[in-house]
Design an enzyme around this catalytic site. Structure first.
Site, PDB file in Angstrom:
ATOM      1  N   TYR A 155      44.611  43.941  41.034  1.00 25.58           N
ATOM      2  CA  TYR A 155      44.859  42.740  41.844  1.00 25.58           C
ATOM      3  C   TYR A 155      44.559  43.007  43.317  1.00 25.58           C
ATOM      4  O   TYR A 155      43.901  42.199  43.988  1.00 25.58           O
ATOM      5  CB  TYR A 155      46.307  42.301  41.663  1.00 25.58           C
ATOM      6  CG  TYR A 155      46.664  41.014  42.366  1.00 25.58           C
ATOM      7  CD1 TYR A 155      46.256  39.785  41.850  1.00 25.58           C
ATOM      8  CD2 TYR A 155      47.419  41.012  43.532  1.00 25.58           C
ATOM      9  CE1 TYR A 155      46.590  38.591  42.480  1.00 25.58           C
ATOM     10  CE2 TYR A 155      47.758  39.826  44.170  1.00 25.58           C
ATOM     11  CZ  TYR A 155      47.338  38.627  43.643  1.00 25.58           C
ATOM     12  OH  TYR A 155      47.672  37.447  44.277  1.00 25.58           O
ATOM     13  N   LYS A 159      41.674  41.097  45.580  1.00 28.87           N
ATOM     14  CA  LYS A 159      41.988  40.303  46.768  1.00 28.87           C
ATOM     15  C   LYS A 159      41.392  40.927  48.030  1.00 28.87           C
ATOM     16  O   LYS A 159      41.015  40.208  48.965  1.00 28.87           O
ATOM     17  CB  LYS A 159      43.499  40.131  46.900  1.00 28.87           C
ATOM     18  CG  LYS A 159      44.105  39.279  45.785  1.00 28.87           C
ATOM     19  CD  LYS A 159      43.483  37.885  45.724  1.00 28.87           C
ATOM     20  CE  LYS A 159      44.201  36.968  44.746  1.00 28.87           C
ATOM     21  NZ  LYS A 159      43.635  35.612  44.711  1.00 28.87           N
TER      22      LYS A 159
END
Length: 247
Positions: A155, A159
């Site tokens: 993640y 991002k």
């Protein structure tokens, strides 16, 4: 009169949570909306809420990691509304786990949706936006892409990639009147945070100078700012919405 009267926006991951809040905020300010998601039932609920605010709505089922799906979605939105003025890249997933135990499939899935999906939609809208020489793209990143987090290497990487993509596409598209910015939310209240034990919540709150979780509406209002002419001299920027957690 709304600040987005006459504008059309695509919102990905619009079925619930932050995506739904963004859709409602844009509709409240005059935009018509192409709502993109795979969750048909929840998407229908969002559509009803947005229509109640006076917006024209088109729901589109799309896998953001599939190039053909994305191309068709943008074509459908353009056909329905005539132009695409705003893109909100919000669709995202998590598959958390410590790096040593993380499967390749979980790594690939998160990067495909969060990063590749943002790339595909940005690429697909850039051509019509370049022709009209205007547009606003807002990518939903995360403070985890800025500071990292144990158990979220996929993640965090996705991002961080969204942030880098924002800056690069901001530079590429600025001369054609297209602005590309990002919002990096911190701890936002959700169904996930509701069920956390109180001691876990307190540890999270201890990291936030403002001593409260954010709400989806906090993110949505920041997105609205970046989607309007109020931010007309901004591109390639990342605004954190974290209660001061990241300074």
């Amino acid at each position: 009169m709304g600040v987005l009267d006459g504008k059309t926006a695509i919102v990905t991951g619009a079925a619930r949570g932050i995506g739904r809040a963004i859709a409602e905020e844009l509709a409240r300010n005059g935009a018509d909306l192409a709502l993109c998601d795979l969750q048909a039932d929840w998407l229908a609920e969002t559509a009803a809420a947005v229509e109640a605010l006076g917006a024209k709505v088109k729901c589109i089922s799309v896998d953001v990691s599939n190039a053909e799906d994305v191309t068709k979605a943008v074509a459908e939105a353009s056909e329905a509304f005539g132009s695409i003025d705003i893109l909100i890249n919000n669709a995202g997933i998590t598959k958390d786990g410590l790096m040593m135990r993380m499967s390749e499939a979980d790594w690939d899935a998160v990067l495909s949706v969060n990063l590749k999906g943002t790339f595909l939609f940005t690429k697909a809208v850039s051509r019509p936006m370049m022709k009209q020489r205007s547009g606003a793209i807002v990518n939903i990143a995360s403070i985890i892409g800025l500071i990292g987090n144990a158990g979220q290497c996929n993640y965090a990487a996705s991002k961080a990639g969204v942030i880098a993509l924002t800056k690069s596409t901001g530079k590429e598209l600025a001369a054609r009147g297209i602005r590309v910015n990002a919002v990096a939310p911190g701890f936002i209240e959700s169904k996930m945070t509701e069920v956390l034990p109180e001691d876990v919540k307190q540890k999270m709150l201890d990291q936030i100078p403002m001593k409260r979780f954010g709400g989806a509406e906090d993110v949505a209002r920041t997105v609205l700012f970046l989607a309007t002419e109020a931010s007309s001299y901004m591109t390639g920027q990342v605004l954190t919405v974290s209660g001061g957690m990241v300074m």
